[in-house]
Design an enzyme around this catalytic site. Structure first.
Site, PDB file in Angstrom:
ATOM      1  N   ARG A  25      26.302  -8.263   9.515  1.00 31.35           N
ATOM      2  CA  ARG A  25      25.700  -7.502   8.429  1.00 31.35           C
ATOM      3  C   ARG A  25      24.605  -6.600   9.000  1.00 31.35           C
ATOM      4  O   ARG A  25      23.569  -7.084   9.459  1.00 31.35           O
ATOM      5  CB  ARG A  25      25.163  -8.449   7.357  1.00 31.35           C
ATOM      6  CG  ARG A  25      26.286  -9.269   6.715  1.00 31.35           C
ATOM      7  CD  ARG A  25      25.792 -10.258   5.693  1.00 31.35           C
ATOM      8  NE  ARG A  25      25.157 -11.428   6.298  1.00 31.35           N
ATOM      9  CZ  ARG A  25      25.809 -12.485   6.772  1.00 31.35           C
ATOM     10  NH1 ARG A  25      27.139 -12.515   6.748  1.00 31.35           N
ATOM     11  NH2 ARG A  25      25.159 -13.510   7.274  1.00 31.35           N
ATOM     12  N   ARG A  64      26.559 -12.262  17.063  1.00 25.92           N
ATOM     13  CA  ARG A  64      27.872 -11.976  16.477  1.00 25.92           C
ATOM     14  C   ARG A  64      28.327 -10.560  16.839  1.00 25.92           C
ATOM     15  O   ARG A  64      29.486 -10.338  17.186  1.00 25.92           O
ATOM     16  CB  ARG A  64      27.815 -12.098  14.953  1.00 25.92           C
ATOM     17  CG  ARG A  64      27.757 -13.508  14.410  1.00 25.92           C
ATOM     18  CD  ARG A  64      27.868 -13.484  12.895  1.00 25.92           C
ATOM     19  NE  ARG A  64      27.633 -14.797  12.320  1.00 25.92           N
ATOM     20  CZ  ARG A  64      27.627 -15.054  11.014  1.00 25.92           C
ATOM     21  NH1 ARG A  64      27.860 -14.067  10.156  1.00 25.92           N
ATOM     22  NH2 ARG A  64      27.403 -16.268  10.572  1.00 25.92           N
ATOM     23  N   GLU A  96      30.729   7.375  34.340  1.00 24.22           N
ATOM     24  CA  GLU A  96      30.730   8.386  35.391  1.00 24.22           C
ATOM     25  C   GLU A  96      31.040   9.772  34.829  1.00 24.22           C
ATOM     26  O   GLU A  96      30.453  10.771  35.255  1.00 24.22           O
ATOM     27  CB  GLU A  96      31.775   8.028  36.455  1.00 24.22           C
ATOM     28  CG  GLU A  96      31.503   6.716  37.180  1.00 24.22           C
ATOM     29  CD  GLU A  96      32.227   5.537  36.555  1.00 24.22           C
ATOM     30  OE1 GLU A  96      32.700   4.669  37.296  1.00 24.22           O
ATOM     31  OE2 GLU A  96      32.308   5.483  35.296  1.00 24.22           O
TER      32      GLU A  96
END
Length: 376
Positions: A214, A191, A59
């Protein structure tokens, strides 16, 4: 507060707010992903998304973009504006001060500190509010935050990978690679969106994994987030008997580590490693329910379980899961290869759990199957 009477125009602007919220998909934790659109006389005058905890909420970004045009505008927000002082001031107060004329939210905030108070604050200031527009889509933005606020527990996603005949490794343990590079990049994305990744000591001892995200392996997601913006998840190793000891590849990668055991560890671990001792179940295993409670206490919203057949099966057998993500490769590995899960035998088909497909799609040469439990 009005819960109905939304127009097609309302839906269009809320859909845009939901799209904006996804900009924070990998970076907002432990905060929810939120988007906001400000519309004045049919024209979008401001947009915003929450991108990182401690930084301005959606907002505020939208109000700054709108400037004086926020006065008299309608605010479309995916989550009820906050009404309490946290790391940032209340967004409900900011909307009131800006002079917005109407606020439409997709869902009420499940946080007990908010839970309708933001909407009441707006109503008391004379600003009409409506809630419930595209609520299911908004809930899908933050399953972990919602569950943690309601139950104290994180959303548990179990990731699996197998051949068409349900095998995860050859009899000699060789499993590189069952799935293709696109599927493995997709796992990196899972992940990256997770607050914590859980594996077992057996997997660490056998494979010595890093368990980190990675950036170079994120595939198309590398265009959405820089290496500097990437947040590493808490890496959790379930090590009931406290068998692990340095050196481990885990320790050579950036990011916090939690070792969970029902035994005490000797004080041999470097900075960044926390040892948590939890209760032991009757069968001699670490109490996984207690571990999830501890993770919820640490403001963990989403957990990714990447473990072997034993630990993954333990989460599923105990009912401690919300979603399964199975990557299935077009390979046949033979009856002597290792199975997908260790689960108890069922006495009859009537006792077998039936799952529901929530998503099925191709990821490179493989299939990604997303499943949830079917309510009995």
């Amino acid at each position: 507060m009005n819960d109905a009477g939304f127009s097609a125009t309302d839906a269009t602007h809320m859909a845009r707010a939901i799209a904006l919220a996804k900009r924070g998909w990998l970076t907002t934790r432990p905060n929810p992903r939120v988007g906001c659109v400000l519309v004045n006389e049919g024209t979008v005058v401001g947009e915003g998304a929450h991108l990182k905890a401690g930084e301005p909420h959606a907002e505020v970004h939208a109000l700054r973009a709108a400037g004086a045009h926020a006065r008299g505008a309608t605010a479309y927000v995916t989550l009820e504006p906050c009404s309490h002082h946290g790391r940032t001031p209340p967004c409900a107060e900011a909307l009131i001060a800006a002079g917005v004329a109407r606020v439409v939210v997709a869902m009420v905030d499940p946080n007990p500190q908010v839970a309708g108070r933001g909407l009441r604050m707006l109503e008391q200031a004379g600003i009409p509010t409506s809630a419930g527009l595209m609520q299911a889509q908004a809930e899908a933005l933050n399953p972990g935050f919602i569950k943690r606020m309601k139950t104290g527990l994180p959303w548990v996603r179990v990731k699996l990978a197998a051949s068409i005949d349900g095998r995860t490794a050859l009899a000699n343990g060789d499993s590189k690679w069952i799935t293709g590079p696109q599927a493995r990049a997709d796992v990196q994305r899972l992940r990256a969106q997770s607050d914590a990744v859980i594996t077992g000591a057996d997997s660490v001892l056998a494979d010595d994994p890093s368990m980190n995200v990675r950036h170079q392996e994120l595939g198309s997601w590398r265009q959405r987030i820089s290496a500097e913006q990437l947040m590493q998840p808490l890496r959790v190793v379930v090590d009931g008997e406290a068998r692990l000891a340095p050196p481990l590849k885990l320790l050579r990668c950036e990011g916090p580590i939690l070792l969970a055991s029902h035994r005490g560890y000797p004080a041999i671990w470097p900075d960044g490693v926390t040892c948590w001792q939890g209760p032991r179940q009757a069968q001699g295993k670490l109490d996984l329910s207690a571990l999830l409670t501890e993770l919820g206490r640490r403001e963990i919203n989403e957990v990714l379980v990447e473990a072997g057949a034993g630990l993954a099966g333990a989460f599923i057998s105990a009912g401690l899961w919300d979603e399964l993500v199975l990557y299935q490769a077009p390979k046949l590995m033979g009856s002597g290869a290792r199975g997908l899960l260790q689960l108890p035998d069922f006495p009859a088909m009537a006792a077998v759990d039936t799952l529901t497909f929530s998503d099925v799609r191709r990821v490179g040469a493989d299939l990604r199957l997303t499943l949830t439990r079917q309510e009995r």
